[in-house]
Design an enzyme around this catalytic site. Structure first.
Site, mmCIF file in Angstrom:
data_model
loop_
_atom_site.group_PDB
_atom_site.id
_atom_site.type_symbol
_atom_site.label_atom_id
_atom_site.label_comp_id
_atom_site.label_asym_id
_atom_site.label_seq_id
_atom_site.Cartn_x
_atom_site.Cartn_y
_atom_site.Cartn_z
ATOM 1 N N THR A 124 48.722 40.322 24.882
ATOM 2 C CA THR A 124 47.710 39.705 25.742
ATOM 3 C C THR A 124 46.479 40.585 25.724
ATOM 4 O O THR A 124 46.591 41.813 25.773
ATOM 5 C CB THR A 124 48.178 39.526 27.198
ATOM 6 O OG1 THR A 124 47.054 39.199 28.025
ATOM 7 C CG2 THR A 124 48.821 40.776 27.764
ATOM 8 N N ASP A 127 44.558 40.948 28.083
ATOM 9 C CA ASP A 127 44.413 41.540 29.417
ATOM 10 C C ASP A 127 45.156 42.868 29.560
ATOM 11 O O ASP A 127 44.905 43.602 30.518
ATOM 12 C CB ASP A 127 44.929 40.574 30.483
ATOM 13 C CG ASP A 127 44.021 39.371 30.682
ATOM 14 O OD1 ASP A 127 42.892 39.398 30.133
ATOM 15 O OD2 ASP A 127 44.422 38.422 31.369
ATOM 16 N N GLY A 133 40.002 38.796 32.422
ATOM 17 C CA GLY A 133 40.780 39.695 33.259
ATOM 18 C C GLY A 133 40.878 39.111 34.654
ATOM 19 O O GLY A 133 40.109 39.468 35.537
#
Length: 361
Positions: free
Chosen positions: A140, A142, A185
């Protein structure tokens, strides 16, 4: 006697490095162990509806530097809660039994899932409730999957955001403007923090630290009074002002939802407080696209090889992970339901504060 067969899927949002890890899994499985690999298309959706392709060495040739995923992916499909038509009405149904049926149909001994927090959470339910053998690989942009140092796609995303900040610097300085870069985010600020430090941002706003808009404005005016006629702000999409009670869409699933427009909302408030021109750039899906960086190509290869080795060793229901730059597999049960957020007393936050970066607090 039939060959040992493994399944493979990519779930959640796409990111650079997915094709690289598919390549690593297939090459290791075939070359080292003689396994067969069945890829399921579009994440868990492919398992529910039996959409698959057999993956051979020729299928993964040339994938190392290619963005995206040849298997496709979905980031809003949960086999335990599928929206279907029933007697002319839309209803949610539990179709998770189909996952087990599909794996039995293909005689698959273990499933490798490549995904982020939601993909891993679903994998954990399949292990507990359906008895499916799974090995997970964390990816990911993030970087919010716990128990591993870094996830596939994160460093390439940071590179993209840093390059954007570098370009914004020159035009901000030329036009004496405040520039805001909004990055992804929703629940964690890793991209904002690392790109902000690398790109020389003056202010970094992350979900973990609710900000006071007045303090952000004061920081900008202080810079102006010091003869610095421009300011660069990087803001996570999930950042929110102090006292804000934003909630996710009540019609959405239980996953964390992004707070769209955080950069634009901040810009409007700052223009009122500072009387300065504020411009917003939303990086959006540019962060997900393009070829993976050398770091992500190596990380993807390491984790792909590690996942197949775990299967060969009979270590099921594990997540391949890297901790302290060493292979360190962990139980999926220790990861599911958790999110890795930026520690407020961590080294990176301290470093940023030491060089004068503001967090709006």
């Amino acid at each position: 006697m039939s060959k040992f067969r493994i399944g493979l899927l990519t779930g959640g949002g796409d990111c650079p490095g997915l094709n690289s890890v598919i390549r690593a899994v297939v090459k290791t499985a075939i070359n080292n162990y003689g396994y067969e690999v069945i890829g399921f298309k579009d994440g868990y959706l492919g398992l529910v509806y039996n959409r698959f392709m057999k993956l051979g060495l020729s299928d993964v040739s040339g994938l190392l530097d290619r963005g995206g995923t040849i298997l496709g992916t979905t980031n809003n499909f949960d086999p335990f809660r599928v929206l279907v038509d029933h007697d002319g009405e839309k209803q949610y149904r539990d179709l998770s039994d189909r996952v087990a049926d599909t794996l039995r149909m293909h005689d698959i001994q273990c499933l490798i899932v490549i995904g982020g927090t939601n993909t891993i959470n679903i994998a954990h339910r399949l292990i507990k409730e359906k008895g499916i053998r799974i090995v997970a690989i964390p990816k990911t942009i993030d970087n919010d999957v716990p128990e591993t140092d870094v996830t596939i796609g994160f460093m390439t995303s940071v590179n993209t955001a840093t390059q954007a900040l570098d370009k914004l610097h020159s035009t901000a300085e030329s036009h004496h403007r405040v520039m805001i870069l909004e990055v992804m985010g929703a629940a964690s600020g890793w991209v904002s923090l690392e790109a902000g430090i690398a790109g020389g941002a003056d202010i970094i706003l992350i979900p973990e630290i609710p900000y006071d808009t007045r303090k952000v404005a004061r920081r900008i005016l202080e810079r102006k009074n010091q003869g610095k006629g421009f300011s660069i702000i990087v803001v996570s999409e999930g950042s929110r002002p102090l006292g804000d009670n934003l909630s996710q869409d009540p019609l959405a699933d239980d996953d964390v939802q992004p707070f769209n427009g955080s950069g634009s909302r901040l810009a409007a408030e700052l223009e009122k407080l500072t009387r300065l021109e504020v411009k917003v750039t939303v990086l959006g899906y540019l962060q997900r696209g393009g070829e993976p960086s050398p770091y992500d190509r190596i990380l993807s290869t390491r984790l792909g090889v590690s996942a197949v080795n775990l299967i060969a060793e009979g270590q099921y229901n594990m997540m391949a992970a890297i901790r302290n730059d060493q292979h360190c597999p962990v139980q999926i049960a220790d990861v599911a339901g958790k999110v890795k957020t930026v520690p407020l007393d961590g080294e990176l936050v301290k470093i940023a504060r030491s060089i004068g970066v503001g967090f709006g607090d």
